[in-house]
Design an enzyme around this catalytic site. Structure first.
Site, PDB file in Angstrom:
ATOM      1  N   SER A 224       0.875  -1.405   0.338  1.00  0.00           N
ATOM      2  CA  SER A 224       0.202  -0.141   0.070  1.00  0.00           C
ATOM      3  C   SER A 224       1.040   1.432  -0.192  1.00  0.00           C
ATOM      4  O   SER A 224       0.758   1.674  -0.914  1.00  0.00           O
ATOM      5  CB  SER A 224      -1.068   0.039   1.232  1.00  0.00           C
ATOM      6  OG  SER A 224      -0.191  -0.261   2.382  1.00  0.00           O
ATOM      7  N   HIS A 252      -5.706  -4.135  -0.644  1.00  0.00           N
ATOM      8  CA  HIS A 252      -5.580  -3.106  -1.814  1.00  0.00           C
ATOM      9  C   HIS A 252      -6.026  -4.055  -3.070  1.00  0.00           C
ATOM     10  O   HIS A 252      -5.217  -3.386  -4.122  1.00  0.00           O
ATOM     11  CB  HIS A 252      -4.053  -2.505  -1.337  1.00  0.00           C
ATOM     12  CG  HIS A 252      -4.401  -1.382  -0.969  1.00  0.00           C
ATOM     13  ND1 HIS A 252      -4.767  -0.235  -0.088  1.00  0.00           N
ATOM     14  CD2 HIS A 252      -3.422  -2.055   0.504  1.00  0.00           C
ATOM     15  CE1 HIS A 252      -4.878   0.506   0.576  1.00  0.00           C
ATOM     16  NE2 HIS A 252      -4.290  -0.562   1.571  1.00  0.00           N
ATOM     17  N   LYS A 283     -12.487  -1.366   2.260  1.00  0.00           N
ATOM     18  CA  LYS A 283     -12.103  -0.421   0.958  1.00  0.00           C
ATOM     19  C   LYS A 283     -13.026  -0.457   0.288  1.00  0.00           C
ATOM     20  O   LYS A 283     -13.723  -0.108   0.073  1.00  0.00           O
ATOM     21  CB  LYS A 283     -10.085  -1.127   0.793  1.00  0.00           C
ATOM     22  CG  LYS A 283      -9.861  -0.836   2.517  1.00  0.00           C
ATOM     23  CD  LYS A 283      -8.409  -1.057   1.651  1.00  0.00           C
ATOM     24  CE  LYS A 283      -7.412  -0.797   2.612  1.00  0.00           C
ATOM     25  NZ  LYS A 283      -7.356  -1.022   4.444  1.00  0.00           N
TER      26      LYS A 283
END
Length: 437
Positions: A224, A252, A283
Protein backbone atom coordinates in the site's frame (compact mmCIF):
# COMPACT_ATOMS: atom_id res chain seq x y z
CA UNK A 1 -32.03 12.10 62.52
CA UNK A 2 -31.30 9.35 59.94
CA UNK A 3 -28.80 11.52 58.10
CA UNK A 4 -27.07 12.42 61.36
CA UNK A 5 -26.66 8.71 62.22
CA UNK A 6 -25.16 7.96 58.78
CA UNK A 7 -22.65 10.81 59.09
CA UNK A 8 -21.72 9.77 62.64
CA UNK A 9 -21.20 6.13 61.65
CA UNK A 10 -19.10 7.13 58.65
CA UNK A 11 -16.95 9.41 60.82
CA UNK A 12 -16.40 6.64 63.36
CA UNK A 13 -15.37 4.21 60.62
CA UNK A 14 -12.83 6.71 59.27
CA UNK A 15 -11.29 7.05 62.72
CA UNK A 16 -10.88 3.29 62.96
CA UNK A 17 -8.92 2.88 59.69
CA UNK A 18 -5.13 2.28 59.95
CA UNK A 19 -3.09 5.46 59.46
CA UNK A 20 0.33 6.21 58.03
CA UNK A 21 2.91 8.16 60.07
CA UNK A 22 1.69 11.45 58.63
CA UNK A 23 -1.95 10.74 59.45
CA UNK A 24 -3.16 9.54 56.04
CA UNK A 25 -5.40 6.49 55.77
CA UNK A 26 -3.37 3.54 54.55
CA UNK A 27 -3.92 2.66 50.90
CA UNK A 28 -6.31 -0.23 50.38
CA UNK A 29 -7.61 -0.34 53.98
CA UNK A 30 -11.14 0.74 52.97
CA UNK A 31 -11.13 0.88 49.21
CA UNK A 32 -9.75 4.43 49.47
CA UNK A 33 -6.30 5.13 48.06
CA UNK A 34 -3.70 7.78 48.50
CA UNK A 35 -3.73 9.29 45.00
CA UNK A 36 -0.67 11.46 45.50
CA UNK A 37 1.71 8.70 44.39
CA UNK A 38 -0.30 8.02 41.23
CA UNK A 39 -0.42 11.72 40.40
CA UNK A 40 3.32 11.95 40.83
CA UNK A 41 3.88 8.91 38.61
CA UNK A 42 1.62 10.30 35.89
CA UNK A 43 3.30 13.72 36.05
CA UNK A 44 6.59 12.05 35.11
CA UNK A 45 4.98 10.09 32.28
CA UNK A 46 3.09 13.16 31.04
CA UNK A 47 6.29 15.17 30.82
CA UNK A 48 7.95 12.41 28.81
CA UNK A 49 4.99 12.07 26.44
CA UNK A 50 4.82 15.85 25.93
CA UNK A 51 8.49 15.84 25.00
CA UNK A 52 7.99 12.98 22.56
CA UNK A 53 5.02 14.72 20.93
CA UNK A 54 6.99 17.95 20.60
CA UNK A 55 9.80 16.06 18.86
CA UNK A 56 7.28 14.61 16.40
CA UNK A 57 5.92 18.09 15.67
CA UNK A 58 9.38 19.59 15.19
CA UNK A 59 10.32 16.84 12.73
CA UNK A 60 7.33 17.70 10.56
CA UNK A 61 5.65 14.29 10.79
CA UNK A 62 2.89 15.12 13.30
CA UNK A 63 -0.40 13.85 11.89
CA UNK A 64 -3.43 16.13 12.16
CA UNK A 65 -6.78 14.55 11.39
CA UNK A 66 -8.98 16.59 9.11
CA UNK A 67 -12.68 16.40 9.94
CA UNK A 68 -15.01 15.34 7.12
CA UNK A 69 -18.59 16.62 7.49
CA UNK A 70 -20.14 14.77 4.55
CA UNK A 71 -20.39 11.25 3.19
CA UNK A 72 -17.25 9.62 1.82
CA UNK A 73 -17.09 10.35 -1.91
CA UNK A 74 -14.95 11.88 -4.63
CA UNK A 75 -16.08 15.36 -3.48
CA UNK A 76 -16.33 15.92 0.29
CA UNK A 77 -16.91 18.67 2.84
CA UNK A 78 -14.12 19.35 5.33
CA UNK A 79 -14.52 21.26 8.56
CA UNK A 80 -13.19 24.80 8.09
CA UNK A 81 -13.57 24.79 4.28
CA UNK A 82 -16.57 26.59 2.79
CA UNK A 83 -16.50 24.71 -0.49
CA UNK A 84 -16.27 21.00 -1.24
CA UNK A 85 -12.84 19.59 -2.02
CA UNK A 86 -11.79 16.86 -4.42
CA UNK A 87 -10.83 13.76 -2.47
CA UNK A 88 -7.76 11.84 -3.61
CA UNK A 89 -6.72 9.99 -0.47
CA UNK A 90 -9.46 7.50 0.40
CA UNK A 91 -9.43 3.72 -0.12
CA UNK A 92 -12.83 4.08 -1.77
CA UNK A 93 -11.49 2.47 -4.95
CA UNK A 94 -14.81 1.67 -6.58
CA UNK A 95 -16.59 4.76 -5.25
CA UNK A 96 -19.24 2.60 -3.56
CA UNK A 97 -19.02 3.87 0.03
CA UNK A 98 -22.09 6.03 -0.50
CA UNK A 99 -23.65 4.34 -3.54
CA UNK A 100 -27.48 4.32 -3.25
CA UNK A 101 -27.72 0.52 -3.59
CA UNK A 102 -25.11 -0.03 -0.90
CA UNK A 103 -26.65 2.50 1.48
CA UNK A 104 -30.15 1.08 0.97
CA UNK A 105 -28.92 -2.45 1.66
CA UNK A 106 -27.51 -1.25 4.97
CA UNK A 107 -30.74 0.56 5.89
CA UNK A 108 -32.86 -2.49 5.10
CA UNK A 109 -30.61 -4.75 7.19
CA UNK A 110 -30.70 -2.28 10.08
CA UNK A 111 -34.52 -2.47 10.08
CA UNK A 112 -34.71 -6.23 9.58
CA UNK A 113 -31.79 -7.42 11.74
CA UNK A 114 -31.02 -4.58 14.17
CA UNK A 115 -27.91 -2.55 14.91
CA UNK A 116 -25.78 -5.42 16.17
CA UNK A 117 -25.68 -8.88 17.70
CA UNK A 118 -24.29 -8.06 21.17
CA UNK A 119 -22.43 -11.35 20.97
CA UNK A 120 -19.67 -13.36 19.38
CA UNK A 121 -20.45 -15.72 16.52
CA UNK A 122 -20.48 -19.08 18.30
CA UNK A 123 -22.73 -17.97 21.18
CA UNK A 124 -25.63 -16.15 19.52
CA UNK A 125 -23.97 -13.84 17.02
CA UNK A 126 -24.45 -15.62 13.69
CA UNK A 127 -27.30 -14.54 11.43
CA UNK A 128 -28.18 -16.00 8.05
CA UNK A 129 -26.73 -12.89 6.36
CA UNK A 130 -23.30 -13.63 7.85
CA UNK A 131 -23.22 -17.08 6.28
CA UNK A 132 -24.65 -15.73 3.02
CA UNK A 133 -21.83 -13.20 2.79
CA UNK A 134 -19.19 -15.82 3.59
CA UNK A 135 -20.51 -17.99 0.76
CA UNK A 136 -20.43 -15.02 -1.64
CA UNK A 137 -16.82 -14.25 -0.66
CA UNK A 138 -15.74 -17.85 -1.22
CA UNK A 139 -17.50 -17.97 -4.59
CA UNK A 140 -16.01 -14.62 -5.68
CA UNK A 141 -12.50 -15.90 -4.99
CA UNK A 142 -13.18 -19.43 -6.21
CA UNK A 143 -12.50 -20.95 -2.77
CA UNK A 144 -14.25 -23.53 -0.62
CA UNK A 145 -15.25 -21.34 2.32
CA UNK A 146 -14.65 -18.04 4.11
CA UNK A 147 -14.75 -16.65 7.65
CA UNK A 148 -15.62 -13.08 8.64
CA UNK A 149 -13.73 -10.92 11.15
CA UNK A 150 -14.25 -7.42 12.53
CA UNK A 151 -11.32 -6.26 10.36
CA UNK A 152 -8.59 -7.68 8.16
CA UNK A 153 -6.18 -6.74 10.95
CA UNK A 154 -8.07 -9.32 13.03
CA UNK A 155 -8.00 -11.83 10.17
CA UNK A 156 -4.21 -11.49 10.04
CA UNK A 157 -3.99 -11.71 13.83
CA UNK A 158 -6.04 -14.90 13.87
CA UNK A 159 -4.49 -16.94 11.06
CA UNK A 160 -0.83 -17.68 11.74
CA UNK A 161 -1.15 -18.71 15.38
CA UNK A 162 -3.72 -21.35 14.41
CA UNK A 163 -1.95 -22.67 11.32
CA UNK A 164 1.70 -22.68 12.37
CA UNK A 165 3.54 -24.12 15.36
CA UNK A 166 7.10 -24.59 16.58
CA UNK A 167 7.87 -27.16 13.87
CA UNK A 168 6.84 -24.79 11.09
CA UNK A 169 8.33 -21.83 9.23
CA UNK A 170 6.94 -18.59 7.83
CA UNK A 171 8.82 -16.56 5.24
CA UNK A 172 7.55 -12.98 4.98
CA UNK A 173 8.27 -10.02 2.70
CA UNK A 174 10.05 -7.31 4.69
CA UNK A 175 7.51 -4.65 3.64
CA UNK A 176 4.40 -6.59 4.56
CA UNK A 177 1.60 -4.70 6.29
CA UNK A 178 1.88 -4.14 10.04
CA UNK A 179 -1.06 -6.47 10.68
CA UNK A 180 0.78 -9.35 9.01
CA UNK A 181 3.89 -8.61 11.06
CA UNK A 182 1.86 -8.52 14.28
CA UNK A 183 0.04 -11.73 13.36
CA UNK A 184 3.32 -13.52 12.71
CA UNK A 185 4.62 -12.42 16.11
CA UNK A 186 1.75 -14.30 17.74
CA UNK A 187 2.73 -17.66 16.28
CA UNK A 188 5.58 -19.92 17.40
CA UNK A 189 6.91 -20.78 13.94
CA UNK A 190 10.45 -20.07 12.82
CA UNK A 191 10.39 -16.63 11.19
CA UNK A 192 12.29 -15.59 8.09
CA UNK A 193 12.10 -12.20 6.37
CA UNK A 194 13.09 -11.85 2.73
CA UNK A 195 14.08 -8.62 1.01
CA UNK A 196 11.19 -6.83 -0.65
CA UNK A 197 10.13 -8.74 -3.80
CA UNK A 198 13.60 -10.34 -3.95
CA UNK A 199 13.07 -13.88 -5.20
CA UNK A 200 16.70 -14.91 -4.74
CA UNK A 201 16.48 -13.98 -1.08
CA UNK A 202 13.15 -15.82 -0.78
CA UNK A 203 14.79 -18.94 -2.25
CA UNK A 204 17.63 -18.70 0.26
CA UNK A 205 15.21 -18.59 3.17
CA UNK A 206 13.19 -21.47 1.75
CA UNK A 207 16.42 -23.46 1.67
CA UNK A 208 17.00 -22.61 5.33
CA UNK A 209 13.47 -23.74 6.18
CA UNK A 210 13.66 -27.03 4.27
CA UNK A 211 13.36 -29.20 7.37
CA UNK A 212 10.21 -27.54 8.65
CA UNK A 213 6.93 -29.42 8.86
CA UNK A 214 4.89 -26.64 7.22
CA UNK A 215 6.24 -23.71 5.25
CA UNK A 216 4.19 -20.61 4.47
CA UNK A 217 5.21 -17.71 2.22
CA UNK A 218 3.39 -14.52 3.30
CA UNK A 219 3.08 -11.41 1.17
CA UNK A 220 0.86 -8.47 0.43
CA UNK A 221 -0.68 -8.79 -3.01
CA UNK A 222 -0.26 -5.03 -3.43
CA UNK A 223 1.98 -3.02 -1.09
CA UNK A 224 0.00 0.00 0.00
CA UNK A 225 2.81 2.50 0.57
CA UNK A 226 4.42 2.11 -2.86
CA UNK A 227 1.55 0.74 -4.94
CA UNK A 228 3.74 -2.07 -6.24
CA UNK A 229 2.65 -5.65 -6.79
CA UNK A 230 4.11 -8.89 -5.45
CA UNK A 231 5.74 -11.07 -8.17
CA UNK A 232 3.12 -13.72 -7.60
CA UNK A 233 4.07 -16.02 -10.47
CA UNK A 234 7.61 -16.43 -9.17
CA UNK A 235 6.40 -16.83 -5.59
CA UNK A 236 4.01 -19.60 -6.60
CA UNK A 237 6.75 -21.37 -8.58
CA UNK A 238 9.13 -21.29 -5.62
CA UNK A 239 6.36 -22.50 -3.33
CA UNK A 240 5.77 -25.52 -5.54
CA UNK A 241 9.49 -26.26 -5.72
CA UNK A 242 9.90 -26.21 -1.93
CA UNK A 243 6.52 -27.60 -0.91
CA UNK A 244 5.38 -24.34 0.68
CA UNK A 245 1.95 -22.75 0.99
CA UNK A 246 1.25 -19.21 -0.24
CA UNK A 247 -0.68 -16.56 1.68
CA UNK A 248 -1.53 -13.11 0.30
CA UNK A 249 -3.19 -10.09 1.87
CA UNK A 250 -5.45 -8.58 -0.80
CA UNK A 251 -6.76 -5.48 0.99
CA UNK A 252 -5.52 -3.20 -1.79
CA UNK A 253 -6.59 -5.49 -4.62
CA UNK A 254 -9.95 -7.15 -3.92
CA UNK A 255 -12.84 -5.80 -5.94
CA UNK A 256 -10.92 -3.61 -8.39
CA UNK A 257 -7.51 -5.06 -9.33
CA UNK A 258 -7.50 -7.41 -12.29
CA UNK A 259 -9.97 -7.30 -15.18
CA UNK A 260 -12.98 -8.24 -13.03
CA UNK A 261 -11.64 -7.21 -9.61
CA UNK A 262 -10.56 -10.68 -8.46
CA UNK A 263 -7.23 -9.28 -7.31
CA UNK A 264 -3.56 -10.11 -7.75
CA UNK A 265 -4.18 -13.67 -8.94
CA UNK A 266 -6.35 -12.39 -11.78
CA UNK A 267 -3.88 -9.58 -12.59
CA UNK A 268 -1.27 -12.28 -13.32
CA UNK A 269 -3.74 -14.82 -14.78
CA UNK A 270 -3.01 -17.15 -11.86
CA UNK A 271 -6.51 -17.74 -10.49
CA UNK A 272 -6.56 -20.47 -7.85
CA UNK A 273 -2.79 -20.54 -7.38
CA UNK A 274 -2.78 -19.11 -3.83
CA UNK A 275 -3.65 -21.24 -0.80
CA UNK A 276 -4.98 -18.58 1.59
CA UNK A 277 -6.35 -15.10 0.92
CA UNK A 278 -7.10 -12.46 3.55
CA UNK A 279 -8.83 -9.24 2.60
CA UNK A 280 -11.05 -6.41 3.80
CA UNK A 281 -14.60 -5.16 3.37
CA UNK A 282 -13.46 -1.72 4.46
CA UNK A 283 -11.95 -0.42 1.23
CA UNK A 284 -13.39 -1.21 -2.20
CA UNK A 285 -16.18 -3.45 -0.87
CA UNK A 286 -18.39 -0.76 0.64
CA UNK A 287 -15.80 0.99 2.77
CA UNK A 288 -17.35 0.25 6.18
CA UNK A 289 -15.45 -2.37 8.17
CA UNK A 290 -14.79 -6.09 8.37
CA UNK A 291 -12.29 -8.55 6.99
CA UNK A 292 -12.09 -12.21 6.07
CA UNK A 293 -10.02 -15.28 5.36
CA UNK A 294 -10.93 -17.50 2.42
CA UNK A 295 -9.38 -20.82 1.48
CA UNK A 296 -9.70 -24.57 2.10
CA UNK A 297 -12.73 -25.66 4.12
CA UNK A 298 -10.62 -27.48 6.71
CA UNK A 299 -8.66 -24.32 7.48
CA UNK A 300 -11.80 -22.20 7.77
CA UNK A 301 -13.40 -24.77 10.08
CA UNK A 302 -10.31 -24.78 12.31
CA UNK A 303 -10.24 -20.97 12.44
CA UNK A 304 -13.84 -21.00 13.69
CA UNK A 305 -12.66 -23.23 16.53
CA UNK A 306 -9.35 -21.58 17.40
CA UNK A 307 -8.91 -18.05 16.00
CA UNK A 308 -8.96 -15.72 19.00
CA UNK A 309 -10.13 -12.53 17.22
CA UNK A 310 -13.09 -14.55 15.88
CA UNK A 311 -13.95 -16.24 19.16
CA UNK A 312 -13.65 -13.14 21.35
CA UNK A 313 -14.96 -10.31 19.14
CA UNK A 314 -18.54 -9.33 18.41
CA UNK A 315 -20.06 -10.27 15.08
CA UNK A 316 -19.93 -7.76 12.24
CA UNK A 317 -23.05 -5.51 12.50
CA UNK A 318 -25.87 -6.43 10.09
CA UNK A 319 -25.80 -3.11 8.13
CA UNK A 320 -22.10 -3.64 7.38
CA UNK A 321 -22.70 -7.25 6.31
CA UNK A 322 -25.54 -6.26 4.01
CA UNK A 323 -23.65 -3.35 2.44
CA UNK A 324 -20.67 -5.56 1.58
CA UNK A 325 -22.95 -8.29 0.32
CA UNK A 326 -24.60 -5.82 -2.06
CA UNK A 327 -21.18 -4.82 -3.43
CA UNK A 328 -20.37 -8.46 -4.23
CA UNK A 329 -23.67 -8.67 -6.11
CA UNK A 330 -22.78 -5.55 -8.08
CA UNK A 331 -19.34 -6.90 -8.98
CA UNK A 332 -20.82 -10.19 -10.11
CA UNK A 333 -23.27 -8.36 -12.38
CA UNK A 334 -20.58 -6.49 -14.34
CA UNK A 335 -16.95 -5.35 -14.26
CA UNK A 336 -17.38 -1.79 -15.57
CA UNK A 337 -16.03 -0.11 -12.42
CA UNK A 338 -12.65 -1.95 -12.32
CA UNK A 339 -12.14 -1.12 -15.99
CA UNK A 340 -12.99 2.56 -15.49
CA UNK A 341 -10.64 2.72 -12.52
CA UNK A 342 -7.79 1.21 -14.56
CA UNK A 343 -8.29 3.85 -17.28
CA UNK A 344 -8.31 6.77 -14.81
CA UNK A 345 -5.21 5.39 -13.10
CA UNK A 346 -3.29 5.22 -16.37
CA UNK A 347 -4.32 8.81 -17.18
CA UNK A 348 -3.12 10.21 -13.85
CA UNK A 349 0.16 8.32 -13.86
CA UNK A 350 1.09 9.25 -17.41
CA UNK A 351 0.27 12.96 -16.96
CA UNK A 352 2.20 13.22 -13.70
CA UNK A 353 5.27 11.49 -15.11
CA UNK A 354 5.19 13.77 -18.14
CA UNK A 355 5.13 16.77 -15.77
CA UNK A 356 8.36 15.58 -14.15
CA UNK A 357 7.09 13.90 -10.97
CA UNK A 358 8.40 10.58 -9.70
CA UNK A 359 5.42 8.22 -9.37
CA UNK A 360 6.01 4.96 -7.55
CA UNK A 361 4.20 1.67 -8.10
CA UNK A 362 2.99 -0.68 -10.81
CA UNK A 363 -0.01 0.76 -12.67
CA UNK A 364 -2.08 0.53 -9.50
CA UNK A 365 -4.64 3.14 -8.29
CA UNK A 366 -2.27 3.85 -5.40
CA UNK A 367 -0.07 6.51 -7.02
CA UNK A 368 2.60 7.75 -4.60
CA UNK A 369 4.14 11.08 -5.62
CA UNK A 370 7.65 10.73 -4.23
CA UNK A 371 9.07 13.82 -2.46
CA UNK A 372 11.59 12.31 0.05
CA UNK A 373 11.43 15.12 2.66
CA UNK A 374 8.77 14.83 5.40
CA UNK A 375 8.24 18.57 5.93
CA UNK A 376 8.01 19.11 2.18
CA UNK A 377 5.33 16.42 1.91
CA UNK A 378 3.30 18.01 4.71
CA UNK A 379 3.63 21.51 3.22
CA UNK A 380 2.79 20.19 -0.24
CA UNK A 381 -0.43 18.57 1.05
CA UNK A 382 -1.51 21.80 2.79
CA UNK A 383 -0.99 23.83 -0.38
CA UNK A 384 -2.95 21.28 -2.40
CA UNK A 385 -5.87 21.66 0.00
CA UNK A 386 -5.76 25.41 -0.60
CA UNK A 387 -6.44 24.55 -4.26
CA UNK A 388 -9.34 22.28 -3.39
CA UNK A 389 -7.47 18.96 -3.61
CA UNK A 390 -7.50 16.75 -0.51
CA UNK A 391 -4.31 14.65 -0.27
CA UNK A 392 -2.13 13.63 2.68
CA UNK A 393 1.64 13.60 3.12
CA UNK A 394 3.00 10.21 4.24
CA UNK A 395 6.17 10.16 6.33
CA UNK A 396 7.92 8.20 9.07
CA UNK A 397 6.85 5.91 10.74
CA UNK A 398 4.26 5.09 8.07
CA UNK A 399 7.11 5.00 5.52
CA UNK A 400 10.89 4.87 6.13
CA UNK A 401 12.77 8.08 6.91
CA UNK A 402 13.74 9.91 3.75
CA UNK A 403 10.93 8.24 1.78
CA UNK A 404 8.10 10.76 2.29
CA UNK A 405 5.47 11.06 -0.39
CA UNK A 406 1.95 12.21 -1.24
CA UNK A 407 -0.06 9.03 -1.67
CA UNK A 408 -2.71 9.75 -4.29
CA UNK A 409 -5.50 7.21 -4.60
CA UNK A 410 -7.72 7.08 -7.66
CA UNK A 411 -11.39 6.10 -7.39
CA UNK A 412 -13.86 4.92 -10.01
CA UNK A 413 -16.10 7.76 -8.81
CA UNK A 414 -13.60 10.28 -10.21
CA UNK A 415 -14.00 11.72 -13.68
CA UNK A 416 -11.38 12.56 -16.27
CA UNK A 417 -12.02 16.22 -15.40
CA UNK A 418 -11.23 15.43 -11.75
CA UNK A 419 -7.97 13.81 -12.78
CA UNK A 420 -6.96 16.82 -14.85
CA UNK A 421 -7.82 19.22 -12.02
CA UNK A 422 -5.63 17.27 -9.60
CA UNK A 423 -2.71 17.07 -12.05
CA UNK A 424 -2.84 20.82 -12.70
CA UNK A 425 -2.84 21.51 -8.94
CA UNK A 426 0.17 19.21 -8.51
CA UNK A 427 2.04 20.99 -11.28
CA UNK A 428 1.33 24.46 -9.85
CA UNK A 429 2.28 23.43 -6.31
CA UNK A 430 5.32 21.50 -7.50
CA UNK A 431 6.67 24.56 -9.27
CA UNK A 432 6.00 26.77 -6.23
CA UNK A 433 7.98 24.43 -3.98
CA UNK A 434 10.74 23.72 -6.48
CA UNK A 435 9.87 20.05 -6.95
CA UNK A 436 9.61 20.32 -10.73
CA UNK A 437 10.70 22.87 -13.32
Amino acid sequence: MIIRKIVTNFHQRLLSFPKTSNGLIRSGSCGLVDCRHNLHAWASVKSSLDSELETIKESGVYKTERIITSEQNSWINIEGKKEKVLNFCANNYLGLSSHPRVVQAGITALKDYGAGLSSVRFICGTQNIHRDLERKIAAFHGREDAILYASCFDANAGLFEVLLGEQDAIISDELNHASIIDGIRLCKAQRYRYKHRDMNDLRNHLESAKGSRRKLIATDGVFSMDGNVAPLGEIVSLAKEYGAMVFIDECHATGFFGSTGRGTEEFFNLNGSVDIINSTLGKALGGAAGGYTTGPKELIDLLRQRARPYLFSNSIPPPVVASASEVFDMLTENSDLPKKLASLTQSFRSQMKSAGFTILGDEHPICPVFLADAKLASTFADKMLDQGIYVIGFSYPVVPKGKARIRVQISASHTEEDINKAVNAFIETGKQLGCIN
